[in-house]
Motif scaffolding. Structure first.
Motif, PDB file in Angstrom:
ATOM      1  N   PHE B  21       0.848  -1.185   0.000  1.00 34.97           N
ATOM      2  CA  PHE B  21       0.000   0.000   0.000  1.00 34.97           C
ATOM      3  C   PHE B  21       0.889   1.242   0.000  1.00 34.97           C
ATOM      4  N   LEU B  23       0.952   5.674  -0.347  1.00 33.35           N
ATOM      5  CA  LEU B  23       0.096   6.852  -0.206  1.00 33.35           C
ATOM      6  C   LEU B  23       0.977   8.066   0.016  1.00 33.35           C
ATOM      7  N   ILE B  31      -7.217  13.208   2.081  1.00 33.12           N
ATOM      8  CA  ILE B  31      -7.365  11.888   1.472  1.00 33.12           C
ATOM      9  C   ILE B  31      -8.366  11.090   2.290  1.00 33.12           C
ATOM     10  N   LEU B  33     -10.142   7.471   3.025  1.00 28.87           N
ATOM     11  CA  LEU B  33      -9.895   6.044   2.876  1.00 28.87           C
ATOM     12  C   LEU B  33     -11.226   5.320   3.021  1.00 28.87           C
ATOM     13  N   LYS B  41      -8.746  -1.262   7.049  1.00 29.61           N
ATOM     14  CA  LYS B  41      -8.557   0.196   7.149  1.00 29.61           C
ATOM     15  C   LYS B  41      -7.885   0.572   8.467  1.00 29.61           C
ATOM     16  N   LEU B 192      -5.873  12.875   6.612  1.00 30.50           N
ATOM     17  CA  LEU B 192      -6.259  11.542   6.137  1.00 30.50           C
ATOM     18  C   LEU B 192      -7.384  11.064   7.024  1.00 30.50           C
ATOM     19  N   THR B 194     -10.734   8.045   7.485  1.00 34.10           N
ATOM     20  CA  THR B 194     -11.471   6.893   6.966  1.00 34.10           C
ATOM     21  C   THR B 194     -12.952   7.210   7.077  1.00 34.10           C
ATOM     22  N   SER B 207      -8.443  13.634  -2.590  1.00 32.33           N
ATOM     23  CA  SER B 207      -8.134  12.354  -3.224  1.00 32.33           C
ATOM     24  C   SER B 207      -8.810  11.260  -2.426  1.00 32.33           C
ATOM     25  N   ALA B 209      -8.775   6.846  -1.470  1.00 31.98           N
ATOM     26  CA  ALA B 209      -8.151   5.529  -1.558  1.00 31.98           C
ATOM     27  C   ALA B 209      -9.240   4.516  -1.252  1.00 31.98           C
ATOM     28  N   CYS B 217      -7.159  -2.401  -4.590  1.00 28.82           N
ATOM     29  CA  CYS B 217      -6.733  -1.121  -4.034  1.00 28.82           C
ATOM     30  C   CYS B 217      -6.647  -0.075  -5.133  1.00 28.82           C
ATOM     31  N   ILE B 219      -5.918   4.204  -5.596  1.00 29.60           N
ATOM     32  CA  ILE B 219      -5.621   5.490  -4.962  1.00 29.60           C
ATOM     33  C   ILE B 219      -5.422   6.543  -6.036  1.00 29.60           C
ATOM     34  N   VAL B 225     -10.722   7.650  -9.052  1.00 30.82           N
ATOM     35  CA  VAL B 225     -10.980   6.568  -8.102  1.00 30.82           C
ATOM     36  C   VAL B 225     -12.459   6.395  -7.796  1.00 30.82           C
TER      37      VAL B 225
END
Lengths: 348, 273
Positions: B21, B23, B31, B33, B41, B192, B194, B207, B209, B217, B219, B225
């Motif tokens: 992975f 990033l 970002i 997730l 995650k 970042l 989730t 962005s 992921a 996966c 990203i 994406v």
């Protein structure tokens, strides 16, 4: 008017508890100095003390009273204060470290571990320093055992798991303790061993022991005081404390060292005195909140008050020397249930 | 300033949960997730925070390998907002936020007046001044989330990692947290997070992921994406993306109830239906 003042005090719980705690301690101290088989009035206690401190030659000398006050009672009172403070501080620290309001030196098995260590040293007739060291080693083994077993059971265990593991480890060490008693049954040490294990302040006459406990208290409480704020972050878990920049590994080592030292040095001198380490931090947290920088000094103060109170009761209730551990348990158990009632399900 | 993961394989013990992975998170980026439950995650998150060691690969923070940076230094660059139901002891909100200063006042010291003032000003900035004397455990889920963000901001970090910041919140509080995240990124923070809601990615992500089962996966920027194919593949249901036009336009993801059966049929699980 009076009730209004009382309300004002309620708005400053830290100040009030510190004030009333200190006043209570001073009053009990003076009462404890005067009371006993050889009764002394407050005025005589103060007179003799001033005379001793200032060395006033005009004041009539009273050798008997001086011996009772300074050779018997004062060391005993100091011992009760040091032990109560040490056990309550250790309890507060363990509770914070393990994020569990139900743990305490006795519940984690630290006390019985230290007891076994000290018993071994007593059985072998070792010196008082060796008794301390053995007690410390025993306590350390117990707490590491509890931590290791709890951890091996998995990461997401409930609060009860550690207590259950503590109960298991505690009874294991209690069994070793009984074994030592059994083995020393043929020697003169047995009676000493049994009485000492029940918890007593009666051996305060050994002033060097009190000195060692004082030294250990300064070291242990000092370590806890300086790591106080970092310990607060641990109540959110190791990962969050780490993310906030706390060196969790070092913190754990310091706190385990300090709390175990405090517990073991008390046990080595006075045997098993239960409940202080559990209920005192509970009570203080209930009154002033969980911030460790406040919780620690107030737990020390209230812990000292509690054991001094228990020692006075021991001397008031029965002639002779009833072990103080019995009294702390008899007061402690119902008091703890009362605290649980008052705090409901919310842990403070 | 840059926070990056280079071909990390993460997992517990020897068991790899996520493989290879990578990033890269820069200033002002958000970002998001995404991925179904149990895909790893949280494992990725813990590895990026340094709670877990990567089995392979490295995590790099401002040019240094993450695990070579001392906790105190790391906490000044990288802050973490966990998912949290409650705490064992009921600290006041003010004390909780002040704990975010631990990296500044040092192991053996206590918060100074300046630390306290900073904590109060962060609370004020997030509109939480009224809560400062309340007990943390008595707060609602939304308030708790905001207080934990305040605590992280007290670390004055360059990067902020949020673990499902909107998961247990009501509609109003979800929006409150998302707009705060957008605002913080606007001020230069690299973020970042989730999430379980693809809509939230459209709302505040720069962005995305996506992690799926069997090692899937993807990203990159949203346009690459957040597509029907990739989302459907990751979640195993047929997802559609709609563009709503009104006062400005924005995208939402929807899936119909029968899309579960649809995918199952394609997999050949229900031959007869």
């Amino acid at each position: 008017m009076v009730s209004e003042r009382f309300k004002n005090l309620k708005a400053y719980p830290v100040f009030s508890l510190a004030l009333f705690g200190s006043l209570g301690l001073i009053i009990l101290f003076l009462f404890s100095m005067g009371h006993g088989a050889y009764h002394l009035d407050l005025s005589r206690v103060l007179g003799i003390t001033l005379n001793k401190l200032l060395g006033n030659p005009t004041f009539p000398q009273d050798i008997n009273a001086e011996v009772v006050l300074f050779k018997l009672r004062l060391p005993r009172i100091i011992l009760a204060i040091l032990v109560g403070g040490a056990l309550a501080s250790a309890g507060a620290a363990y509770q914070c470290l393990f994020r569990n309001p139900m743990v305490a030196p006795d519940i984690l098995g630290v006390s019985s571990g230290a007891g076994v260590g000290a018993s071994l040293a007593i059985m072998w007739g070792l010196s008082s320093i060796a008794i301390e060291l053995f007690a410390f080693a025993g306590g350390l083994i117990a707490v590491l055992l509890v931590m290791g077993v709890t951890r091996s059971l998995g990461p997401n265990r409930s609060l009860v798991t550690m207590i259950l593991v503590g109960v298991v480890v505690s009874s294991l060490f209690a069994a070793f303790g009984s074994l030592i008693k059994y083995l020393s049954a043929s020697t003169d040490n047995l009676a000493n061993l049994v009485l000492w294990l029940m918890g007593s302040f009666a051996h305060a006459g050994d002033i060097s022991g009190v000195g060692v406990l004082f030294f250990c208290s300064v070291l242990g409480v000092g370590t806890l005081v300086i790591s106080g704020w970092s310990l607060n972050t641990l109540s959110f878990g190791e990962e969050e404390a780490l993310a906030m920049g706390v060196d969790v590994f070092r913190l754990r080592i310091l706190v385990i060292f300090a709390s175990t030292l405090l517990t073991a040095s008390s046990v080595a001198l006075c045997g098993l005195i239960g409940w202080v380490g559990l209920i005192v931090p509970h009570l203080v947290r209930f009154l002033v909140g969980p911030n460790f920088t406040v919780l620690l000094p107030l737990s020390y103060l209230i812990g000292a008050l509690f054991t001094l109170c228990a020692d006075i009761l021991v001397r008031l209730l029965l002639p002779g020397e009833m072990p103080v551990g019995i009294v702390t348990s008899i007061i402690g158990a119902p008091l703890f249930i009362y605290i649980l009632w008052r705090s409901h399900s919310a842990w403070h | 300033m840059e926070f990056s993961a280079l071909n990390i394989t993460c997992g517990y013990g020897k068991k790899a949960v996520i493989k290879d992975f990578s990033l890269k998170l820069g200033a002002s980026e958000v970002i998001c997730l995404l991925g179904p439950n149990g895909v790893g995650k949280t494992t990725v998150f813990k590895t990026l925070m340094g709670f877990l060691r990567p089995l392979k690969g490295t995590v790099i923070l401002n040019g240094y390998e993450l695990r070579e940076i001392k906790p105190v230094k790391r906490a000044r660059l990288l802050a973490y907002v966990p998912q949290r139901e409650s705490s064992v002891f009921s600290f006041t909100v003010q004390d909780v936020v002040l704990m975010g200063r631990s990296a500044y006042f040092g192991f053996f010291q206590r918060p100074s007046k300046a630390d306290r003032d900073l904590a109060l000003s962060v609370l004020e900035r997030l509109g939480l001044s009224g809560l400062k004397d309340r007990s943390f455990s008595s707060l609602s889920g939304g308030e708790r989330q905001l207080v934990l963000i305040a605590r992280a901001l007290c670390q004055e970090p360059e990067f902020l990692l949020l673990d499902e910041p909107t998961s247990s919140l009501d509609f109003h509080n979800q929006l409150r947290v998302l707009s705060l995240i957008k605002e913080l990124a606007g001020n230069g923070l690299g973020i970042l997070m989730t999430t379980h809601m693809p809509d939230h990615v459209f709302m505040c992500g720069t962005s995305a992921a996506i992690l799926g089962k069997d090692g899937f996966c993807a990203i990159g920027p949203l346009s690459e994406v957040m597509t029907v194919e990739k989302l459907s593949r990751a979640y195993g249901i047929e997802i559609k993306i709609f563009t709503l036009n009104g006062n400005g336009s924005f995208k939402v993801c929807r899936a119909k109830m029968d899309s579960l059966a649809y995918v199952a049929k394609k997999d050949g699980l229900y031959d007869q239906s």
